[in-house]
Design a protein around this motif. Sequence first.
Motif, short mmCIF file in Angstrom:
data_model
loop_
_atom_site.label_atom_id
_atom_site.label_comp_id
_atom_site.label_asym_id
_atom_site.label_seq_id
_atom_site.Cartn_x
_atom_site.Cartn_y
_atom_site.Cartn_z
N LEU A 683 0.81 -1.21 0.00
CA LEU A 683 0.00 0.00 0.00
C LEU A 683 0.85 1.26 0.00
CD1 LEU A 683 -2.86 -1.01 2.46
CD2 LEU A 683 -3.02 -0.71 -0.02
N ASP A 684 2.07 1.19 0.53
CA ASP A 684 2.94 2.37 0.52
C ASP A 684 3.22 2.84 -0.90
OD1 ASP A 684 3.06 2.27 3.27
OD2 ASP A 684 4.94 1.16 3.33
N SER A 685 3.49 1.89 -1.82
CA SER A 685 3.74 2.25 -3.21
C SER A 685 2.48 2.78 -3.87
CB SER A 685 4.27 1.04 -3.99
OG SER A 685 5.54 0.65 -3.50
N ALA A 686 1.32 2.19 -3.53
CA ALA A 686 0.07 2.66 -4.12
C ALA A 686 -0.21 4.10 -3.71
CB ALA A 686 -1.08 1.75 -3.69
N SER A 687 -0.07 4.39 -2.42
CA SER A 687 -0.30 5.75 -1.94
C SER A 687 0.66 6.74 -2.58
CB SER A 687 -0.18 5.80 -0.42
OG SER A 687 -0.28 7.11 0.07
N ALA A 688 1.94 6.36 -2.68
CA ALA A 688 2.93 7.25 -3.28
C ALA A 688 2.63 7.50 -4.75
CB ALA A 688 4.33 6.66 -3.10
N ALA A 689 2.17 6.46 -5.47
CA ALA A 689 1.85 6.63 -6.88
C ALA A 689 0.65 7.53 -7.07
CB ALA A 689 1.60 5.26 -7.52
N ILE A 690 -0.38 7.38 -6.24
CA ILE A 690 -1.56 8.22 -6.35
C ILE A 690 -1.20 9.68 -6.11
CG2 ILE A 690 -3.80 8.74 -5.29
CD1 ILE A 690 -4.03 5.72 -4.68
N ARG A 691 -0.33 9.92 -5.13
CA ARG A 691 0.05 11.30 -4.79
C ARG A 691 1.19 11.82 -5.65
NH1 ARG A 691 2.23 11.27 0.02
NH2 ARG A 691 2.37 9.00 0.20
N ALA A 692 1.61 11.02 -6.65
CA ALA A 692 2.63 11.44 -7.62
C ALA A 692 3.92 11.89 -6.94
CB ALA A 692 2.10 12.54 -8.54
N GLU A 693 4.40 11.06 -6.01
CA GLU A 693 5.67 11.38 -5.37
C GLU A 693 6.81 11.24 -6.38
OE1 GLU A 693 6.44 9.30 -1.79
OE2 GLU A 693 4.86 10.30 -0.66
N PRO A 694 7.95 11.90 -6.15
CA PRO A 694 9.07 11.79 -7.09
C PRO A 694 9.50 10.34 -7.29
CG PRO A 694 9.44 13.57 -5.52
CD PRO A 694 8.22 12.84 -5.04
N GLY A 695 9.87 10.02 -8.52
CA GLY A 695 10.33 8.68 -8.83
C GLY A 695 9.40 7.90 -9.73
N PHE A 696 8.14 8.34 -9.85
CA PHE A 696 7.18 7.65 -10.71
C PHE A 696 7.15 8.33 -12.08
CE2 PHE A 696 5.79 6.48 -6.49
CZ PHE A 696 5.43 5.14 -6.64
N GLU A 697 7.45 7.56 -13.12
CA GLU A 697 7.50 8.13 -14.47
C GLU A 697 6.11 8.38 -15.04
OE1 GLU A 697 9.88 5.66 -16.93
OE2 GLU A 697 11.72 5.96 -15.76
N THR A 698 5.15 7.54 -14.71
CA THR A 698 3.78 7.72 -15.18
C THR A 698 2.85 7.75 -13.98
OG1 THR A 698 3.51 5.32 -15.44
CG2 THR A 698 4.21 6.58 -17.38
N GLY A 699 1.63 8.23 -14.20
CA GLY A 699 0.68 8.36 -13.11
C GLY A 699 -0.48 7.40 -13.25
N ILE A 700 -1.34 7.43 -12.23
CA ILE A 700 -2.54 6.62 -12.22
C ILE A 700 -3.48 7.12 -13.32
CG2 ILE A 700 -4.52 5.91 -10.83
CD1 ILE A 700 -1.89 4.83 -9.81
N ALA A 701 -4.10 6.21 -14.07
CA ALA A 701 -4.99 6.61 -15.16
C ALA A 701 -5.94 5.47 -15.47
CB ALA A 701 -4.19 7.01 -16.40
N GLY A 702 -6.94 5.79 -16.33
CA GLY A 702 -7.87 4.78 -16.78
C GLY A 702 -8.81 4.33 -15.69
N SER A 703 -9.22 3.04 -15.76
CA SER A 703 -10.08 2.46 -14.73
C SER A 703 -9.37 1.38 -13.93
CB SER A 703 -11.34 1.87 -15.37
OG SER A 703 -11.01 0.90 -16.35
#
Length: 780
Positions: A683-703
């Motif tokens: 869940l730590d990675s999921a939360s960080a990806a949703i909040r677009a923390e540094p290090g993620f090249e792409t963001g959450i999208a679609g369904s």
Amino acid sequence: MTHRHLVPHSRLERKSLSALLAGWCMLAMALSSPASAEPSQSAEALEQVQAVEELEIVPAFVPNRTLSFKELGARYPLNLRGVDASNSLPFNIRSDEIVKGARVSLNYAYSPALLSDLSHINVLINDEVAATIPVPRDTAGVNLQRMVELPSHLITANNQLRLQLIGHYTLECEDPLHSSLWANISNHSTLDLAVDPLLLPNDLALLPVPFFDPRDERRLTLPFVFSGVADNQVLEGAGALASWFGALAGSRGASFPAAKDMAPASGNAIVLVNGAAQARHFYDVALTGPTLAVVANPQDPSGKLLLVMGRDGNELKQAALALAGGNQTFSGQAAVITQLAALKPRVPYDAPNWLRTDRPVSFGEITDEKKMNVTGYSPDLIRLNVRVPPDLFGWREDRVPIHLKYRYTPQPTSVNSSLLFSVDDLFVKSMPLFSLDNLYHGESVRAQVLPDESLPSETMIRVPLETLLSRAQLQFRYMYDYIKQGECRDIIIDNVRGYIDPESTIDLTAYPHYKAMPDLASFAESGWPFTRLADLSETAVVLDANASTPELTTYLDLMGMMGESTGYPALAVTITQPQQIDNVSDKDILVITGGTDQPLLKQWADTLTGNYTSQDGKRFGTSDLIYKTLNWQNPNPRYNEEAQRALLAYDSDGVNAIVAGFESPISTGRSVVLVASNKPEGLDSASAAIRAEPGFETGIAGSLSIIRDKRVDPLIADQTYYMGQLGFFKRIQWMLDPYLPHKPWVAILIGVLVLLLLVWLVAALIRRLLRGRRATRSDS
């Protein structure tokens, strides 16, 4: 080639090194002198060397806080051009810190054409020169590094770090804006600070300091400690506080690591105490009701604990809501809440951070007027950050009108000056800044020039709605052409100004609220659809009765993200468990789970395109979305659909997480967002990806999006339902569009015919009713 002297030495260091060298030189001279030399000289040299060796070498300070120029606001490298060019970066010192040392670590380069004896780079702190960096010819044109010590006595609470280039390329007459006059300062350069803690009093009047300090440019990390039973009321109060701090942190971002019972070893924390017995571990006064208090962290005297206490969960929630909704009124070390009246319910789309859609919004409502005034021939951008409701429907609608009012300093003769307008670095329009000679009716125009020598102007700009949805930055750049006067007559006079009038407006009133769902990009960018009401009064969060600390952390982080989006605390969020899911059928639902035994994963298995269950393992649907561009949304949402093409299931002990959006299985038109992992740590990675923390090249999208460590893969964008309403004719046009492409007039004509048909049917029905009444009367 880089400079060798990277670390600045204190005066004592320099004196010690100088004395050491002098001693060794005297010793060498004594040893190499003829035998007739006096023995006393050799002995004196040896004594001086021994004395020097006994001197303490004072080390340079060790920084405990480092900020890059990018974190200080430099989105790009600082390009200094001209004979006298500068750029400033603001930085602040926290209220609970005192500076004992500071330095700037510069990565820079400069032009080979600069004359080294006439040119240099100044480093200034609050307009006082801290150091002058030479620009020798032999190191020109290459990347260099240098550390510059900043006098700590010049640093105050609010500071300006300024880099200035003084450049010359010839001893004769020169062009002050010649292309050879440049220096480049990387925005990866850093400001290093050594700070000591400053003990603050235990006083609620300081809130939100020190738990959030507006002076601190860094991401907020604020632990939440749960002492006692974390029931639904406690979690609802915690969510309100996390969203309040998220709103305060704004674009800095915020995270709220959760813990149970134990205060952090250092720093500040929020402690939620449920029960009088638990309160005795932190507070030495008996509880008499909902209570707020500030105490020292027992494990760190310089840290503070904000105690939010109650004899039960309901009282604790009252204390939390009072803090999030009325913190400006408190004072003293502790406060007992004696009354908390219900707040007026929020209405859709009234979030403080969002642009209003019921009337035009003036620029003065968006930003401070002082930030819309610039000086110089090539000043920095004027930036306005805007938030727009993500469900505005712009299909076949006119562009967003911006009525721009601005002023500028008119130049006397013909030039090519202009005001450039962009949205998120995407060019939209250029407006010429005419000289007085180029304007019609020159004398009448001169009469319009204001006493401050500026000329008022206005224009209409139309912006594609798609560029504004969720969040965007409006950018205005004044570019003044430099008038060359001739040989030895070119000088730069700082007498040009630019100003965006706060009475300028942006108007979103023409757009209906209608959106294809699900849309996880809007969830990640603005918390949609939960933030439709700023207080989250139509939001339910589903957590297990004994939620793990990773699940609690994810919940708090997402509440902080939604507070950052709306600018308002989530005072009305509802917490529930899977067994009570039917009780929240009238709400949008956020499900957070860190395991495979969540009942809803099994109950909604047929609805989910991605799932973790103990029986089936990992199951994901996929489509062609991963092969397409995701950073642009077509105005026609039908073109953004990517239906599921394949289904994949497998067993694995690897950790990953999913974010899935779908229509609520228990209420048509309502939304569900699932944040799940097969193990709590995912869940730590999921939360960080949703909040677009540094290090993620792409963001959450679609369904459906899957997160693996720092990688996000959007798998499906299957839009299955719509939120909002369209007008009668727009709805008919939208319904007929798949069958009548690129012929909107046909859809309008059909809509008119349908309307006429409805009118004829209603008239016929009325006529029949009237005839029936007449027949009844005649029979009687």
